[in-house]
Design a protein around this motif. Structure first.
Motif, PDB file in Angstrom:
ATOM      1  N   ALA A 166      25.785  18.130 -47.632  1.00  0.00           N
ATOM      2  CA  ALA A 166      26.259  18.076 -49.016  1.00  0.00           C
ATOM      3  C   ALA A 166      25.778  16.829 -49.761  1.00  0.00           C
ATOM      4  N   PRO A 167      25.856  15.630 -49.202  1.00  0.00           N
ATOM      5  CA  PRO A 167      25.343  14.464 -49.935  1.00  0.00           C
ATOM      6  C   PRO A 167      23.842  14.552 -50.218  1.00  0.00           C
ATOM      7  N   GLU A 168      23.086  15.122 -49.280  1.00  0.00           N
ATOM      8  CA  GLU A 168      21.649  15.266 -49.486  1.00  0.00           C
ATOM      9  C   GLU A 168      21.375  16.215 -50.652  1.00  0.00           C
ATOM     10  N   GLN A 169      22.094  17.322 -50.704  1.00  0.00           N
ATOM     11  CA  GLN A 169      21.921  18.271 -51.798  1.00  0.00           C
ATOM     12  C   GLN A 169      22.350  17.666 -53.123  1.00  0.00           C
ATOM     13  N   ALA A 170      23.437  16.906 -53.123  1.00  0.00           N
ATOM     14  CA  ALA A 170      23.920  16.285 -54.358  1.00  0.00           C
ATOM     15  C   ALA A 170      22.911  15.264 -54.881  1.00  0.00           C
ATOM     16  N   SER A 171      22.340  14.459 -53.996  1.00  0.00           N
ATOM     17  CA  SER A 171      21.356  13.474 -54.453  1.00  0.00           C
ATOM     18  C   SER A 171      20.093  14.170 -54.950  1.00  0.00           C
ATOM     19  N   ARG A 172      19.720  15.275 -54.334  1.00  0.00           N
ATOM     20  CA  ARG A 172      18.548  16.030 -54.782  1.00  0.00           C
ATOM     21  C   ARG A 172      18.785  16.613 -56.179  1.00  0.00           C
ATOM     22  N   ARG A 173      19.983  17.146 -56.415  1.00  0.00           N
ATOM     23  CA  ARG A 173      20.303  17.681 -57.742  1.00  0.00           C
ATOM     24  C   ARG A 173      20.350  16.573 -58.793  1.00  0.00           C
ATOM     25  N   GLN A 174      20.901  15.419 -58.425  1.00  0.00           N
ATOM     26  CA  GLN A 174      20.977  14.301 -59.365  1.00  0.00           C
ATOM     27  C   GLN A 174      19.580  13.825 -59.735  1.00  0.00           C
ATOM     28  N   LEU A 175      18.698  13.759 -58.774  1.00  0.00           N
ATOM     29  CA  LEU A 175      17.324  13.362 -59.028  1.00  0.00           C
ATOM     30  C   LEU A 175      16.641  14.363 -59.955  1.00  0.00           C
ATOM     31  N   ALA A 176      16.897  15.643 -59.757  1.00  0.00           N
ATOM     32  CA  ALA A 176      16.307  16.670 -60.613  1.00  0.00           C
ATOM     33  C   ALA A 176      16.857  16.575 -62.033  1.00  0.00           C
ATOM     34  N   LYS A 177      18.127  16.254 -62.190  1.00  0.00           N
ATOM     35  CA  LYS A 177      18.706  16.115 -63.525  1.00  0.00           C
ATOM     36  C   LYS A 177      18.113  14.932 -64.271  1.00  0.00           C
ATOM     37  N   GLU A 178      17.778  13.877 -63.551  1.00  0.00           N
ATOM     38  CA  GLU A 178      17.213  12.692 -64.171  1.00  0.00           C
ATOM     39  C   GLU A 178      15.732  12.855 -64.482  1.00  0.00           C
ATOM     40  N   GLY A 179      15.158  13.975 -64.097  1.00  0.00           N
ATOM     41  CA  GLY A 179      13.761  14.232 -64.409  1.00  0.00           C
ATOM     42  C   GLY A 179      12.800  13.885 -63.296  1.00  0.00           C
ATOM     43  N   GLY A 180      13.305  13.493 -62.164  1.00  0.00           N
ATOM     44  CA  GLY A 180      12.437  13.169 -61.035  1.00  0.00           C
ATOM     45  C   GLY A 180      11.950  14.432 -60.359  1.00  0.00           C
ATOM     46  N   ALA A 181      10.860  14.318 -59.665  1.00  0.00           N
ATOM     47  CA  ALA A 181      10.308  15.468 -58.954  1.00  0.00           C
ATOM     48  C   ALA A 181      11.006  15.613 -57.612  1.00  0.00           C
ATOM     49  N   THR A 182      11.297  16.844 -57.257  1.00  0.00           N
ATOM     50  CA  THR A 182      11.870  17.111 -55.947  1.00  0.00           C
ATOM     51  C   THR A 182      10.768  17.565 -55.016  1.00  0.00           C
TER      52      THR A 182
END
Length: 86
Positions: free
Chosen positions: A54-70
């Motif tokens: 869950a923390p890994e998925q949450a950080s991945r979603r947060q990065l995507a919201k900020e415009g970073g590439a996943t």
């Protein structure tokens, strides 16, 4: 993943055995031991989901919201992304 689930299962088993020994309870019946052996991997998997996944998925979603590439996307990411769109 399998290694962490096994580690969490071992941890849960040791905690349960420690509580059983500390309280001085009588020996569990065989059906209770079988039930514990069947439920232990399930509880360990839920613990792995809570602590590691869950923390890994949450950080991945947060990065995507900020415009970073996943680097890696899964089908569950696309479902939740579609649910968040208006």
């Amino acid at each position: 993943m399998k290694g962490k689930v096994a580690l969490y299962a071992l941890f849960l088993a040791l905690v349960a055995a420690g509580v059983w020994w500390w309280e001085g309870s009588r020996t569990p019946q065989p059906r209770n031991l079988v039930a514990a052996l069947l439920l232990l991997p399930l509880f360990a998997f839920v613990l792995w989901l809570k602590i590691d996944w869950a923390p890994e998925q949450a950080s991945r979603r947060q990065l995507a919201k900020e415009g970073g590439a996943t680097t890696k996307r899964s089908a569950s990411d696309e479902i939740t992304d579609a649910a968040e769109r208006p």
